[in-house]
Scaffold this motif. Structure first.
Motif, PDB file in Angstrom:
ATOM      1  N   LEU A  89      -7.216  51.795   5.215  1.00  0.00           N
ATOM      2  CA  LEU A  89      -8.190  51.988   6.300  1.00  0.00           C
ATOM      3  C   LEU A  89      -7.565  51.662   7.658  1.00  0.00           C
ATOM      4  CD1 LEU A  89     -11.130  52.687   7.055  1.00  0.00           C
ATOM      5  CD2 LEU A  89     -11.681  50.269   6.788  1.00  0.00           C
ATOM      6  N   GLN A  90      -6.783  50.584   7.713  1.00  0.00           N
ATOM      7  CA  GLN A  90      -6.122  50.191   8.969  1.00  0.00           C
ATOM      8  C   GLN A  90      -5.006  51.175   9.332  1.00  0.00           C
ATOM      9  OE1 GLN A  90      -7.559  47.806  10.651  1.00  0.00           O
ATOM     10  NE2 GLN A  90      -8.889  47.381   8.899  1.00  0.00           N
ATOM     11  N   ALA A  91      -4.271  51.667   8.318  1.00  0.00           N
ATOM     12  CA  ALA A  91      -3.120  52.539   8.585  1.00  0.00           C
ATOM     13  C   ALA A  91      -3.558  53.946   9.008  1.00  0.00           C
ATOM     14  CB  ALA A  91      -2.236  52.619   7.345  1.00  0.00           C
ATOM     15  N   VAL A  92      -4.531  54.502   8.266  1.00  0.00           N
ATOM     16  CA  VAL A  92      -4.957  55.874   8.564  1.00  0.00           C
ATOM     17  C   VAL A  92      -5.924  55.901   9.753  1.00  0.00           C
ATOM     18  CG1 VAL A  92      -5.924  57.995   7.571  1.00  0.00           C
ATOM     19  CG2 VAL A  92      -4.704  56.407   6.104  1.00  0.00           C
ATOM     20  N   ARG A  93      -6.721  54.846   9.898  1.00  0.00           N
ATOM     21  CA  ARG A  93      -7.713  54.676  10.961  1.00  0.00           C
ATOM     22  C   ARG A  93      -8.979  55.500  10.668  1.00  0.00           C
ATOM     23  NH1 ARG A  93      -3.925  56.360  14.299  1.00  0.00           N
ATOM     24  NH2 ARG A  93      -5.378  57.791  15.336  1.00  0.00           N
TER      25      ARG A  93
ATOM     26  N   ILE B 199     -31.186  47.897   8.748  1.00  0.00           N
ATOM     27  CA  ILE B 199     -31.624  47.454  10.091  1.00  0.00           C
ATOM     28  C   ILE B 199     -30.600  47.884  11.137  1.00  0.00           C
ATOM     29  CG2 ILE B 199     -32.169  45.434  11.517  1.00  0.00           C
ATOM     30  CD1 ILE B 199     -34.273  46.050   9.350  1.00  0.00           C
ATOM     31  N   TYR B 200     -29.307  47.743  10.810  1.00  0.00           N
ATOM     32  CA  TYR B 200     -28.243  48.132  11.753  1.00  0.00           C
ATOM     33  C   TYR B 200     -28.334  49.629  12.051  1.00  0.00           C
ATOM     34  CZ  TYR B 200     -23.574  49.155  13.561  1.00  0.00           C
ATOM     35  OH  TYR B 200     -22.533  49.601  14.338  1.00  0.00           O
ATOM     36  N   VAL B 201     -28.538  50.450  11.007  1.00  0.00           N
ATOM     37  CA  VAL B 201     -28.610  51.908  11.188  1.00  0.00           C
ATOM     38  C   VAL B 201     -29.869  52.293  11.965  1.00  0.00           C
ATOM     39  CG1 VAL B 201     -28.869  54.111   9.958  1.00  0.00           C
ATOM     40  CG2 VAL B 201     -27.182  52.454   9.197  1.00  0.00           C
ATOM     41  N   VAL B 202     -30.988  51.627  11.681  1.00  0.00           N
ATOM     42  CA  VAL B 202     -32.232  51.916  12.425  1.00  0.00           C
ATOM     43  C   VAL B 202     -32.030  51.629  13.910  1.00  0.00           C
ATOM     44  CG1 VAL B 202     -34.637  51.190  12.767  1.00  0.00           C
ATOM     45  CG2 VAL B 202     -33.761  51.577  10.443  1.00  0.00           C
ATOM     46  N   ASP B 203     -31.440  50.477  14.207  1.00  0.00           N
ATOM     47  CA  ASP B 203     -31.248  50.083  15.616  1.00  0.00           C
ATOM     48  C   ASP B 203     -30.219  50.966  16.322  1.00  0.00           C
ATOM     49  OD1 ASP B 203     -33.106  48.105  15.392  1.00  0.00           O
ATOM     50  OD2 ASP B 203     -31.672  46.505  14.978  1.00  0.00           O
ATOM     51  N   ASN B 204     -29.151  51.327  15.617  1.00  0.00           N
ATOM     52  CA  ASN B 204     -28.028  52.009  16.277  1.00  0.00           C
ATOM     53  C   ASN B 204     -27.917  53.499  15.989  1.00  0.00           C
ATOM     54  OD1 ASN B 204     -26.323  49.617  17.467  1.00  0.00           O
ATOM     55  ND2 ASN B 204     -26.935  48.969  15.420  1.00  0.00           N
ATOM     56  N   GLY B 205     -28.692  53.974  15.006  1.00  0.00           N
ATOM     57  CA  GLY B 205     -28.480  55.369  14.630  1.00  0.00           C
ATOM     58  C   GLY B 205     -29.712  56.196  14.336  1.00  0.00           C
ATOM     59  N   LEU B 206     -30.921  55.597  14.352  1.00  0.00           N
ATOM     60  CA  LEU B 206     -32.119  56.366  13.994  1.00  0.00           C
ATOM     61  C   LEU B 206     -32.324  57.537  14.949  1.00  0.00           C
ATOM     62  CD1 LEU B 206     -34.549  56.848  12.234  1.00  0.00           C
ATOM     63  CD2 LEU B 206     -35.821  55.126  13.523  1.00  0.00           C
TER      64      LEU B 206
ATOM     65  N   ALA C 247     -14.470  55.885  -1.854  1.00  0.00           N
ATOM     66  CA  ALA C 247     -13.589  54.970  -2.607  1.00  0.00           C
ATOM     67  C   ALA C 247     -13.300  53.717  -1.783  1.00  0.00           C
ATOM     68  CB  ALA C 247     -12.286  55.675  -2.966  1.00  0.00           C
ATOM     69  N   ILE C 248     -13.059  53.892  -0.475  1.00  0.00           N
ATOM     70  CA  ILE C 248     -12.801  52.742   0.410  1.00  0.00           C
ATOM     71  C   ILE C 248     -14.040  51.852   0.483  1.00  0.00           C
ATOM     72  CG2 ILE C 248     -12.390  52.077   2.827  1.00  0.00           C
ATOM     73  CD1 ILE C 248     -10.590  54.585   3.066  1.00  0.00           C
ATOM     74  N   ILE C 249     -15.224  52.475   0.675  1.00  0.00           N
ATOM     75  CA  ILE C 249     -16.477  51.696   0.783  1.00  0.00           C
ATOM     76  C   ILE C 249     -16.739  50.930  -0.509  1.00  0.00           C
ATOM     77  CG2 ILE C 249     -18.992  51.899   0.980  1.00  0.00           C
ATOM     78  CD1 ILE C 249     -18.448  54.341   2.868  1.00  0.00           C
ATOM     79  N   ASP C 250     -16.564  51.614  -1.664  1.00  0.00           N
ATOM     80  CA  ASP C 250     -16.804  50.952  -2.959  1.00  0.00           C
ATOM     81  C   ASP C 250     -15.873  49.750  -3.141  1.00  0.00           C
ATOM     82  OD1 ASP C 250     -18.797  52.660  -3.645  1.00  0.00           O
ATOM     83  OD2 ASP C 250     -17.588  53.933  -4.942  1.00  0.00           O
TER      84      ASP C 250
ATOM     85  N   GLN D  57     -17.859  49.217  10.846  1.00  0.00           N
ATOM     86  CA  GLN D  57     -17.088  50.185  11.646  1.00  0.00           C
ATOM     87  C   GLN D  57     -17.203  51.585  11.035  1.00  0.00           C
ATOM     88  OE1 GLN D  57     -12.815  49.825  11.445  1.00  0.00           O
ATOM     89  NE2 GLN D  57     -12.523  50.458  13.572  1.00  0.00           N
ATOM     90  N   ILE D  58     -17.123  51.665   9.706  1.00  0.00           N
ATOM     91  CA  ILE D  58     -17.261  52.958   9.020  1.00  0.00           C
ATOM     92  C   ILE D  58     -18.648  53.544   9.292  1.00  0.00           C
ATOM     93  CG2 ILE D  58     -17.401  54.074   6.750  1.00  0.00           C
ATOM     94  CD1 ILE D  58     -15.268  52.031   5.784  1.00  0.00           C
ATOM     95  N   THR D  59     -19.697  52.711   9.135  1.00  0.00           N
ATOM     96  CA  THR D  59     -21.077  53.166   9.365  1.00  0.00           C
ATOM     97  C   THR D  59     -21.244  53.688  10.786  1.00  0.00           C
ATOM     98  OG1 THR D  59     -21.855  51.515   7.773  1.00  0.00           O
ATOM     99  CG2 THR D  59     -23.507  52.475   9.220  1.00  0.00           C
TER     100      THR D  59
END
Length: 929
Positions: free
Chosen positions: A218-222, A321-328, A247-250, A277-279
């Protein structure tokens, strides 16, 4: 004094060691170590403690203690050999080899040392061979892939080999250790789609099940680079990158169920920052014009799968909650996109539905009213901010957003419909000259009329408008949508024959028109989908569903649509099939309550004459003939959030209805229905899983498991069947699950082992006590197959239970099938375990009478099993044999043994004669010349 005590403790430790009490020995040696400074004694104590650690499989401790002894005396041959053993177990073969080499030098004639030397040498050579071959293979593959002059077939082969290697743990680790990530990054820069795809798939394999590697990648590919790859037009690329991110998230979240130990656990302390960061990047993708429709779909799929809690008993819903606040607002923007407007983001047929499902899942994942109120307020502010008298496009987007929410959390959508100006705007758009406006308004009206109360409001206010649009518009897209609106309003009474919204025959006319649209291949897929949507409502009417299943071209056209990439159709097709098979829940009608309702002049629901079982059976036959199973199998495979748990439940209901007739189950198996049912039985709503499990039980009860569930799939069937052995399930589900398990347990020892591991035995035993004759018989037949398993036999041998007594008493029942099963179980138990032969005579005083009845039974299969039990008892113990010979059993054996054996009785007569020969061997009887 201390030295004497230390010596005493050493002797005490030695005694414990001889008694194999290694913990106590370790304790004594450890206490002695604290008391002495004598180097010789210290070396002995460390060496002895190392021996204890080896016995307790604490290899790191054993190596440490042996090393301390060697530090004191470098020629301590016992300590050297113990360290060698410990290092071998720890996988440090080269170090172990050095130690045993030293031992062999000190004692060259010691055969044990020489044998260990040979074994370790072979292991080291094999390890080096594998290591160097994998290393060289990896290096060679990268050389081919990065060489611009490589031939196309060589490139393809190298890329595929790399993917396969990455999926194996050893290969993945080798690639990672061989600077593989840097080389894969070079492949990502090649601008060649096939190489980029190979790199992405290899990275997925390396990440899977390994948190530390996933973090490094994740750090290398970004994450921004990963998202830019997922944003590409290519569906194949987008899906491959989605799998990499999953696969990374799991791995980061621990969803891979892998236990992380040692160094790997220490490397990654906290993954929340990376997951957030992914979300955040996925949410940004939703509103970016640079992202393709496929990329947007995959971002929505990832959010759908990973943000809402999978189990509501988990308290933490911080991701939601994070997605509702930042992405709804971003999700609402996607839901409100109108394809015909120039400002529309790139979409696929599935995008808006995926956004609606995500809104629904987020809303359902909220824990309390303040959270739901906050969610509603964001939606309200977003909508009211869109209404603009000067900008019609914004108004259209607002109504489209309402339409999207109505397809998600309906109650929230209903509240938004009540906002000032929303319904008025919908009606105004219906009268607009722009066809795009009319499309959006009609769709919104369709979604708004899901409940009868609101449908009634729209019937009085909007039906005339819809009819007017239907008559005047020349645009087929609008025409079919207005037709669906009329279909939906016409079916607001549900299956109730007496509660019809429209005049007699109107629904049949609407359905006929829908079928006409459905069969017209000249119309685009997205528009034809609405014809199925209309039928999903209209097929609540029995006349409509009966006509529809007779129209084979229309059925097959619907099945073909279900197999296309447009997954928004899944729910409509599933609903239509549920209606056609009558597999929806029907409330039980209590005659007394009906009379009471009529007396009080209340409406009483009526069943349509064509909803009776005979008509349903004919419809099922026609659906099977038209190829419904292949369509269902294709729908189950859909890897999309649009295949919701509710849709899975509908599909499970349809499968159960199709499996009802045993004669149809062969057709279902032949077309892949057995395989398709397994995922439905393992995932979805509780009701859906039970329905799918019941359908599996019906198939497993009568089909050859090797054909119905080929390969390893058969083992996945066991758990759903065991889940039906529950007092909360009805008797038919219990019975058919037992029949299915009986069939499976008769196939192989591995399947019996699986059934045992799923803890089905106690439930099977419970049903053997059941008063219901068929349940008791089915459970006993299942047990008859299960007793071949050693662990099941041990349960019968164990003291303090009545299992054997129950089987013996069941042999004395009047039901022949029950007797046959119980006698079979007893025959196998007494053949396998001599202890059970003795135990049988102790569990009940009726044992001899029951055995004699079995040996005289009219049914030959029962009689044969009785004689086998008699033979097992005679073979088990001489005293027991004497007791049997002194009873009337000898006379029975003699009479049966003297019969002339015909083809049917051959086995019975032969077994009786073998019993008599056994008695002669003991000398209890003599042959007559």
């Amino acid at each position: 004094m201390a030295e004497a005590e230390a010596a005493q403790l050493k002797e005490e430790g030695n005694r414990h060691f001889q008694l194999q009490d290694y913990k106590a020995a370790t304790k004594s040696y450890s206490q002695a170590l604290k008391l002495t400074k004598d180097k010789a004694l210290l070396a002995t104590l460390y060496r002895n403690r190392a021996a204890c650690a080896l016995k307790m499989e604490s290899y790191a401790q054993a190596a440490s203690d042996a090393s301390r002894a060697i530090d004191i005396n470098s020629a301590d041959i016992k300590a050297l050999y113990r360290r060698c053993q410990a290092l071998e177990h720890l996988g440090k073969l080269d170090q172990a080899f050095k130690d045993v080499q030293r031992c062999a030098t000190l004692e060259p004639r010691n055969q044990n040392f020489q044998e260990t030397l040979r074994r370790l040498n072979t292991s080291i050579q094999e390890k080096l061979r594998v290591q160097f071959s994998t290393d060289s293979r990896v290096q060679k593959m990268f050389e081919i892939l990065l060489d611009e002059n490589s031939e196309a077939d060589k490139l393809e082969k190298a890329a595929n080999n790399l993917i396969v290697l990455g999926r194996e743990e050893a290969g993945a680790e080798r690639i990672f250790q061989s600077n593989g990530v840097a080389l894969l990054l070079q492949l990502l820069e090649t601008q060649r789609p096939e190489l980029i795809l190979a790199a992405v798939r290899t990275l997925s394999g390396i990440c899977t099940g390994h948190r530390a590697r996933a973090t490094v990648i994740l750090q290398a590919v970004r994450i921004d680079r990963i998202c830019s790859l997922m944003a590409m037009e290519s569906e194949e690329m987008s899906l491959a990158v989605c799998n990499l991110l999953q696969a990374i998230i799991d791995s980061l979240s621990g969803e891979d169920k892998r236990v992380h130990r040692g160094k790997e656990e220490a490397l990654v302390l906290d993954t929340k920052k990376d997951l957030k960061q992914i979300t955040s990047h996925l949410l940004d993708m939703l509103v970016s014009k640079k992202v393709s429709g496929q990329g947007r779909d995959q971002a929505l799929n990832l959010l759908n799968k990973n943000v809402p809690r999978k189990d509501l008993s988990i308290h933490d819903n911080s991701r939601t909650i994070y997605v509702v606040d930042n992405g709804l607002r971003k999700i609402l923007k996607v839901a409100g996109q109108v394809p015909d407007l120039p400002s529309c983001l790139p979409l696929t047929d599935n995008t808006r539905m995926l956004a609606s499902i995500l809104i629904s899942k987020l809303y359902d994942d909220l824990r309390c009213d303040p959270e739901r109120e906050h969610f509603r307020r964001i939606c309200e502010e977003y909508l009211t901010g869109k209404f603009d008298p000067q900008d019609m496009d914004k108004n259209v987007n607002a109504i489209q957003t309402v339409s999207g929410i109505l397809q998600g959390p309906f109650d929230l959508g209903n509240q938004l419909l009540g906002l000032k100006g929303v319904m008025e705007m919908m009606v105004a758009l219906c009268g607009s000259e722009r066809e795009a406006d009319q499309l959006v308004a009609v769709e919104a009206l369709i979604h708004a009329s899901t409940k009868l109360s609101r449908a009634t409001f729209i019937i009085t206010n909007g039906v005339s408008l819809l009819k007017q649009i239907y008559k005047t518009t020349k645009n087929e897209k609008i025409k079919i949508r207005t037709l669906v609106g009329l279909c939906k309003l016409g079916s607001a009474g549900g299956t109730d024959y007496g509660l019809r919204q429209f005049a007699e025959g109107s629904t049949e006319k609407l359905a006929k028109q829908c079928r006409k649209w459905l069969c017209n291949v000249a119309i685009d897929t997205r528009t034809r989908r609405w014809a199925v949507e209309g039928l999903a409502y209209l097929t609540l009417d029995a006349d409509v569903k009966d006509d529809f299943v007779q129209d084979i071209p229309a059925l097959q056209a619907m099945f073909e649509l279900a197999k296309t990439s447009d997954k928004t159709i899944l729910y409509s097709v599933a609903t239509t099939l549920v209606n056609c098979t009558n597999s929806y829940d029907v409330k039980e009608v209590i005659p007394e309550l009906v009379q009471l309702a009529k007396f009080s002049k209340q409406h009483v629901p009526e069943e349509h004459p064509k909803d009776k079982k005979d008509f349903v059976d004919i419809r099922v036959k026609r659906l099977l003939k038209a190829g419904v199973i292949s369509a269902l199998a294709c729908m189950v495979k859909a890897d999309s959030a649009i295949l919701t748990d509710q849709t899975k439940e509908l599909l499970a209901r349809v499968f159960l209805a199709l499996c009802d007739n045993p004669k149809d189950r062969g057709t279902i198996v032949a077309q892949g229905g057995g395989k398709a049912l397994i995922p439905l039985a393992l995932e979805g709503t509780d009701v859906g899983k039970v329905k799918a499990a019941h359908a599996l039980a019906k198939i497993a009860a009568v089909s050859n498991p090797d054909i119905a569930f080929p390969g390893e799939r058969v083992y996945e069937v066991v758990r759903p069947l065991v889940s039906l052995l529950d007092t909360q399930r009805d008797g038919l589900q219990n019975y058919e699950a037992l029949l299915g398990l009986t069939n499976l347990s008769g196939r192989s020892e591995k399947l019996r082992q699986k059934i045992f591991k799923e803890k089905a035995l106690p439930d099977i035993e419970n049903y053997m006590f059941e008063n219901h004759d068929q349940l008791r018989q089915a459970a006993t037949e299942c047990m008859c197959n299960m007793v071949v398993n050693k662990e099941v036999q041990e349960r019968f041998v164990a003291d303090g239970n009545d299992r054997l007594k129950l089987v013996v008493l069941l042999c004395g029942e009047d039901d022949e099938k029950l007797q046959n099963a119980a006698a079979g179980a007893l025959a196998m138990l007494t053949a396998a375990q001599k202890k059970l032969c003795i135990k049988m005579t102790q569990v009940t005083s009726q044992w001899l009478e029951i055995l004699q009845r079995l040996c005289l039974h009219d049914q030959l299969s029962v009689q044969h099993r009785g004689l086998v039990i008699a033979y097992n008892l005679l073979s088990a113990d001489a005293e027991l044999a004497r007791k049997l010979v002194e009873s009337e059993l000898l006379e029975i054996l003699t009479v049966v043994g003297k019969q002339e054996p015909d083809e049917k009785k051959a086995a019975v007569v032969q077994t009786a004669r073998e019993c008599l020969i056994k008695c002669m061997d003991y000398g209890f009887i003599k042959p007559v010349s």
